[in-house]
Structure formats: C-alpha cells, structure tokens
Write a protein that holds these residues in place. Sequence first.
Motif, PDB file in Angstrom:
ATOM      1  N   PRO A   1       7.808  -2.097   6.689  1.00  0.00           N
ATOM      2  CA  PRO A   1       7.123  -0.812   6.853  1.00  0.00           C
ATOM      3  C   PRO A   1       5.859  -0.730   5.997  1.00  0.00           C
ATOM      4  O   PRO A   1       5.789  -1.305   4.903  1.00  0.00           O
ATOM      5  CB  PRO A   1       8.164   0.201   6.375  1.00  0.00           C
ATOM      6  CG  PRO A   1       8.952  -0.546   5.349  1.00  0.00           C
ATOM      7  CD  PRO A   1       8.985  -1.987   5.827  1.00  0.00           C
ATOM      8  N   ILE A   2       4.847  -0.013   6.512  1.00  0.00           N
ATOM      9  CA  ILE A   2       3.593   0.220   5.800  1.00  0.00           C
ATOM     10  C   ILE A   2       3.354   1.728   5.776  1.00  0.00           C
ATOM     11  O   ILE A   2       3.358   2.382   6.825  1.00  0.00           O
ATOM     12  CB  ILE A   2       2.414  -0.484   6.494  1.00  0.00           C
ATOM     13  CG1 ILE A   2       2.688  -1.984   6.619  1.00  0.00           C
ATOM     14  CG2 ILE A   2       1.114  -0.235   5.741  1.00  0.00           C
ATOM     15  CD1 ILE A   2       1.688  -2.714   7.510  1.00  0.00           C
ATOM     16  N   PHE A   3       3.149   2.294   4.580  1.00  0.00           N
ATOM     17  CA  PHE A   3       2.971   3.735   4.411  1.00  0.00           C
ATOM     18  C   PHE A   3       1.513   4.009   4.026  1.00  0.00           C
ATOM     19  O   PHE A   3       1.053   3.547   2.974  1.00  0.00           O
ATOM     20  CB  PHE A   3       3.914   4.262   3.334  1.00  0.00           C
ATOM     21  CG  PHE A   3       5.358   3.896   3.562  1.00  0.00           C
ATOM     22  CD1 PHE A   3       6.162   4.652   4.398  1.00  0.00           C
ATOM     23  CD2 PHE A   3       5.911   2.770   2.958  1.00  0.00           C
ATOM     24  CE1 PHE A   3       7.491   4.312   4.618  1.00  0.00           C
ATOM     25  CE2 PHE A   3       7.236   2.421   3.166  1.00  0.00           C
ATOM     26  CZ  PHE A   3       8.025   3.188   4.006  1.00  0.00           C
ATOM     27  N   LEU A   4       0.801   4.736   4.859  1.00  0.00           N
ATOM     28  CA  LEU A   4      -0.631   4.944   4.669  1.00  0.00           C
ATOM     29  C   LEU A   4      -0.943   6.425   4.466  1.00  0.00           C
ATOM     30  O   LEU A   4      -0.505   7.274   5.249  1.00  0.00           O
ATOM     31  CB  LEU A   4      -1.401   4.414   5.882  1.00  0.00           C
ATOM     32  CG  LEU A   4      -1.328   2.895   6.108  1.00  0.00           C
ATOM     33  CD1 LEU A   4      -1.916   2.530   7.459  1.00  0.00           C
ATOM     34  CD2 LEU A   4      -2.036   2.157   4.990  1.00  0.00           C
ATOM     35  N   PHE A   5      -1.728   6.712   3.420  1.00  0.00           N
ATOM     36  CA  PHE A   5      -2.137   8.075   3.105  1.00  0.00           C
ATOM     37  C   PHE A   5      -3.651   8.198   3.248  1.00  0.00           C
ATOM     38  O   PHE A   5      -4.399   7.365   2.713  1.00  0.00           O
ATOM     39  CB  PHE A   5      -1.728   8.433   1.672  1.00  0.00           C
ATOM     40  CG  PHE A   5      -0.237   8.380   1.445  1.00  0.00           C
ATOM     41  CD1 PHE A   5       0.545   9.515   1.586  1.00  0.00           C
ATOM     42  CD2 PHE A   5       0.380   7.182   1.091  1.00  0.00           C
ATOM     43  CE1 PHE A   5       1.920   9.473   1.377  1.00  0.00           C
ATOM     44  CE2 PHE A   5       1.753   7.119   0.885  1.00  0.00           C
ATOM     45  CZ  PHE A   5       2.526   8.269   1.032  1.00  0.00           C
ATOM     46  N   ARG A   6      -4.097   9.220   3.953  1.00  0.00           N
ATOM     47  CA  ARG A   6      -5.535   9.435   4.134  1.00  0.00           C
ATOM     48  C   ARG A   6      -6.168   9.865   2.811  1.00  0.00           C
ATOM     49  O   ARG A   6      -5.615  10.706   2.083  1.00  0.00           O
ATOM     50  CB  ARG A   6      -5.790  10.493   5.203  1.00  0.00           C
ATOM     51  CG  ARG A   6      -7.267  10.658   5.566  1.00  0.00           C
ATOM     52  CD  ARG A   6      -7.468  11.794   6.562  1.00  0.00           C
ATOM     53  NE  ARG A   6      -6.917  11.478   7.869  1.00  0.00           N
ATOM     54  CZ  ARG A   6      -7.608  10.869   8.844  1.00  0.00           C
ATOM     55  NH1 ARG A   6      -8.870  10.493   8.636  1.00  0.00           N
ATOM     56  NH2 ARG A   6      -7.054  10.623  10.007  1.00  0.00           N
TER      57      ARG A   6
END
Length: 393
Positions: A151-156
């Motif tokens: 999994p990859i968790f991306l925050f703007r």
Amino acid sequence: MIKFKLIISIILFSIAIHNVVGQEAEKDSTDTKKKEKKNLRFSIIGGPGYTPDFGALLGGSALFTFSTDTSDKDLKRSVVPTGFAFLFEGGVTIINRPQLFFNHDRFRIFGQIIYKNTLDNYYGVGYETAKNTVRSDSTTQFRNNALQFNPIFLFRLKESDFFIGPLIDITSDEMKEVSKGVADDPLYIEQGGSSNRLYLLNVGLGIDLSYDTRDVPANAYSGLLFDFKFTHYADFFGGDLNYSNISLEYRQFTTLDWIGKRKSLGWMVQSKNSFGDVALTRMPFVGSPFDLRGYYLGQYRDHSVHLAMAEYRNMFNSKREDLLGKLINRLGFATWAGVGVMGPDAVNMEGVLPNFGAGLRIEVQPRMNFRIDVGNNPINNNTLVYFNMTEAF
C-alpha cells in the motif's frame, strides 16, 4: 501457438461484446434518475483464456468504481481493478491494483496486492544471460508461491498538485520445485537456495513523492505525473536481506482533438534501480502488462532498468443512435512503441530491448477500458498476448 492465442483472443472478445450488449440493453431499460443515484459500478469479463506466462487458464478481470463522497462532484472515482486466473496446469493468480481517493482528493491510497501460486520462469541476471537462456522446464522453470502487500498512502500538500506519503512493501517469495538450471544459478545459491527451494521474506518501508495533474489516473487523456519512490528493505524490519530500491517515473498525456474526440497520446519514461543485496525475486525487470508488453514477465532483470515508450489511444465515435452505434462507441484501439535498457548499475547499460505492439479497447465503464494487447519482442522473436482492465500506464 500464435494462432491458438489469437483464437483465445477472439473468444474473450466475443464474451466482452456479449457483456457490452447486455449492459446497453439493461441501460436502455433502466430509469435515468435511478442510474444517477447509483454509486458503485461493477464490470466483469471472463472465460477461457491464455497468457504468455501462465498458459491456458480460466480467468477474467473485474472492475469496481465508486465515489467515496457522492456529494463531491469533482472528486475522482475510486478504481479497484482485479485480475484473477485459475490455471489448467495447476495454480492461481490474483492481482489487485486499487486507486482510492478520499476527502476532496486530499488523501489517496494506491498500491497493489498480489498472490501467485503458479509455474514460473527465472532466466538469471543480466542482459546476455537472459537473452541466451532457453526457456524450458529443465532450465528456467520453478513453482512460484508469492504474496505481496504494497500500500502507498499519499497526502496532498496544501492546495498544490504535489503528494507525499509513506509506503509499505512486504513480500513473501518461495521458489520451489526448481529446475536444474535455476538450482545451478550463482545468485540463487548465494541467497540460500537449495536443490529444490528458496524462501525470501522482504520487508521494506519507504516514501513516495509525486506531482500529478492527470484528469483520470486510470485512463488519462491529459495531464502529467512525476513520481519518486524510495524503499529500504532490512532485516531490522523482519526481512531476510538488506537493500534499497529507487524508482523514477514521468508520464504525460495530451488530447488529439484535431484528429477527433477521445483520441490521445501518452508517453512514459521510467527508471528502476536497486542497491545492496537485492533479492533476486525483487530485482528490477523489463516486461509486464504495464510497460514493454512482449517480453516474458521478469525475463530481463538486473540492478538497473530504464525504459521509454509512447502510446496512441483511439476510441471510435459513431453518429448512429441505435444499439450498433452504442456498441461501436464502446470500442477502440491502441498502438505503442518503446525501448528499454538494463545493466548492473544506473550508468553502465549492457543491452537494448526494443518493443512495439497494438491492442483492442472495450469501454466497460465511462473512461474505463478492458484491453487485449499483442506485443512483440524482437530480441527473442516473441509475440505475446495480454488481457487487463484499465490502461497500461
């Protein structure tokens, strides 16, 4: 063999057409207001098939799309494509590559979950080794029992198009029932392989930084993506080996309105590099349904792989308003050309891998395609067929 593959392609195409016609007939008989309230959309295409790496199989592709906030009309629809196959020779493979969008697209979850228990092939490391190793049950074959959770968790970052976040990569790789050619490979022996088995657990933590302006990430017509990933694997995290992977990727897309609606051109440049005692099962490689289609999966692998490719995508536009016109509007094609290079490090390249091909597109949901691709590998004179949901890149 090629004729057999093409026959299977026609069978799957017929199944796809049947599903599309059925969807359209149902669509015409459904109340419009009820359709607009429907959030979850589900499409599946399946039947007997053939893949270049696993042979004859019974499988298919499923696609789930939905919005995590139906009140936000600008929020991209989340996409969950899943491929599955039950192999006639024994085994199963399941691949899930979600793209989930939350909180007005301030938070994303990307990545992949893969399970395989299949006969596979390992050709060794390096261009010349892979080029000259004959694929057979005595030289390259083994049974691959693998599980990957990535999994990859991306925050703007504020109101920009930049995203940053952590990633996790846990892989369990078991090579068993290995052929003599695999058992005699120097790296296989060095990493603890016996005459019939090698098991490697890889546990990595990393970071992903990206700049993304694509209109629809699963099938972009416009926009671009810059992506940087760094992942470190260590026995400290519970794995067996210590190494790092760095990947860089650039994609860009543009519409070709001067040709017609729903015509686009995309191009991609990718660099994958590993450093340290990298697991042979997780070494950068060329050849997959998502890059240079036509090379056997993982055939060409080394510590560094770079590739570039361009793809033209064309969906048909019929002016007919009957069922045939609607069916035509669900069809299209793509054609691509690319090249890869590989070597023992990021600078010293040992071989060039050209590639070209074309494929059929069937729109199963708005801007979501099922694809049948036929790719050519001029180095080994292979022509391979692929079936997948969503575009290659």
